[in-house]
Write an enzyme that holds these catalytic residues in place. Structure first.
Site, PDB file in Angstrom:
ATOM      1  N   SER A 187       0.962  -1.076  -0.232  1.00  0.00           N
ATOM      2  CA  SER A 187      -0.017   0.101   0.240  1.00  0.00           C
ATOM      3  C   SER A 187       0.832   1.387  -0.229  1.00  0.00           C
ATOM      4  CB  SER A 187      -1.131  -0.041   1.450  1.00  0.00           C
ATOM      5  OG  SER A 187      -1.287   1.169   1.415  1.00  0.00           O
ATOM      6  N   TYR A 200      -0.851  -0.252  10.651  1.00  0.00           N
ATOM      7  CA  TYR A 200      -1.410  -0.872   9.163  1.00  0.00           C
ATOM      8  C   TYR A 200      -0.115  -0.522   8.387  1.00  0.00           C
ATOM      9  CZ  TYR A 200      -3.414  -1.128   4.616  1.00  0.00           C
ATOM     10  OH  TYR A 200      -3.620  -1.502   3.121  1.00  0.00           O
TER      11      TYR A 200
END
Length: 333
Positions: A187, A200
Site C-alpha cells: 500500500s 497498518y
C-alpha cells in the site's frame, strides 16, 4: 460490481452505510462470462502469458483481487480463489460458474500456518501445479498506536505479514519448479508511515521488506518477485476496517481523493506481472510522494503531519455521529 462511493469525507459513515443497500448489477458478471466463453472456444485470441497458468490469489472474494481473478480467467489462466469463510464457497462458485473447472475456491485463514500449507496443497491437488502466488489477504485498521488494542495489532500483523510469510514459504518449491512468481500487494501507507495508521503502515512496510529479501534469495531460480504500492482504490461496500477497539466498521470515502477504479488497478497489476517489474506505484499521488520522500524526508513528514492533524480534527468533530450509528450496522460483516 464495485460502486463508487459518494461520501464526501473519509469518515462519512452514514453515507457509506446507505451504500450497503445499493443493488448489485449482473452486467459485470455477464460481460465476464461472455468474454471467457469466446476465448475458451477460440473466437478471440488471448495472450499466451496466462494460458493455463495457475494463480493462487488470497483475499479474492471481493475488491481488486476478485476483479483480477475474473480478468485472469478471461485470459486463459486457472485461478484458486481464497477467503477465510467456508460459507462464501457457494457464492464464489456461483459467481465463477462460467469458468467451469478453471476456477476453485479454497477457504483458509492466512493467520494459520497449517491452513496456509493446506491451501497450497489443495491448489496443487486441484490443478497439478502453482505458477503464481498473489499475497493480498490482510486486515486494515486505523487509530493511534496508544489507543489500539493488542488484539488489533496481532490481527493486522498476522493477516498481512505472517500470512504472506507462511504462504510464500509453502509455495516456494512449486514456484521454483515452474519458474513462476510471487507478488505482494502492499500500500502507499508503506511509502512513509502514516499518522493514525501506524500498525497498518508497519505491516505493509514489512511485506515490502519480505519481497525485497526474497528477490535476493531467489535471484538464481528464475522466480519473479515483486511488490505493488496499491493506491486509493474503490472499495466494495461490504469491505470493513478494524477500529482501535477491534470492532469492524464500514470503510467510507476519503475527502478530496478520487479513488482509482478497480479494473484500472487490475490492469496495472497485470502490466507489472507481464513486464516483471520489481515494484510498481499505482497512482500519480503515490509516485509524487515517493519522489518527495527520496528528495526530502523532512518535507514528506511535514505533508503527512498536516494530513494527520486534519484527520484527527475531523474525527473529533464527527465522533457524536459515529456514536449515533447502531452497532449492528457499524460492525456487521
Amino acid at each position: 460490481m464495485a460502486r463508487i462511493s459518494k461520501a464526501k469525507t473519509y469518515f462519512d459513515t452514514n453515507k457509506a452505510l446507505e451504500e450497503l443497500n445499493m443493488p448489485q448489477t449482473p452486467i459485470y458478471f455477464a460481460v465476464r462470462a461472455c468474454a471467457h466463453w469466446f476465448i475458451k472456444n477460440g473466437y478471440v485470441a488471448s495472450k499466451n502469458t496466462y494460458q493455463d497458468k495457475v494463480f493462487v490469489i488470497t483475499g479474492s472474494t471481493q475488491g481488486v483481487e476478485n476483479i483480477l481473478a475474473h480478468t485472469l480467467l478471461s485470459r486463459g489462466a486457472k485461478v484458486v480463489l481464497n477467503g477465510r469463510s467456508t460459507s462464501k464457497a457457494k457464492a464464489m462458485l456461483e459467481e465463477f460458474a462460467y469458468a467451469g473447472d478453471s476456477a476453485a475456491y479454497i477457504a483458509a485463514d492466512v493467520w494459520s500456518e497449517a491452513e496456509c500449507q493446506s491451501l497450497i496443497e489443495q491448489a496443487i491437488q486441484q490443478f497439478g501445479k502453482i505458477d503464481f502466488l498473489v499475497n493480498n489477504a490482510g486486515m486494515f485498521c486505523y487509530g493511534d498506536l496508544e489507543d489500539t488494542a493488542s488484539d488489533v495489532i496481532k490481527q493486522v500483523f498476522d493477516s498481512n505479514v505472517m500470512g504472506s510469510v507462511y504462504l510464500s514459504k509453502a509455495a516456494l518449491p512449486q514456484l521454483k519448479q515452474q519458474k513462476g512468481g510471487v507478488l505482494f500487494i502492499s500500500s502507499m501507507a508503506a511509502l512513509n508511515g502514516l499518522g493514525g495508521h501506524a500498525i497498518y503502515s508497519a505491516a505493509k512496510v514489512a511485506m515490502v521488506s519480505l519481497a525485497q529479501s526474497l528477490k535476493k534469495e531467489l535471484h538464481k531460480t528464475g522466480v519473479f518477485v515483486g511488490y505493488t504500492y496499491l493506491g486509493f482504490t474503490e472499495n466494495d461496500s461490504e469491505k470493513r476496517t478494524l477500529n482501535p477497539q477491534g470492532e469492524l466498521e464500514v470503510i467510507p470515502s476519503r475527502p478530496g481523493i478520487k479513488p482509482m477504479p478497480q479494473h484500472l488497478a487490475v490492469l496495472k497489476i497485470l502490466k507489472q506481472i507481464e513486464a516483471k517489474r520489481y515494484f510498481a506505484i499505482h497512482s500519480l499521488m503515490g509516485k509524487t510522494f515517493y519522489g518527495i520522500s527520496r528528495l526530502s524526508e523532512l518535507l514528506a513528514n511535514m505533508i503527512l503531519l498536516r494530513g494527520y492533524r486534519a484527520e484527527k480534527a475531523f474525527l473529533g468533530a464527527v465522533n457524536s455521529q459515529l456514536i449515533s450509528v447502531h452497532p449492528s450496522e457499524r460492525h456487521a460483516m
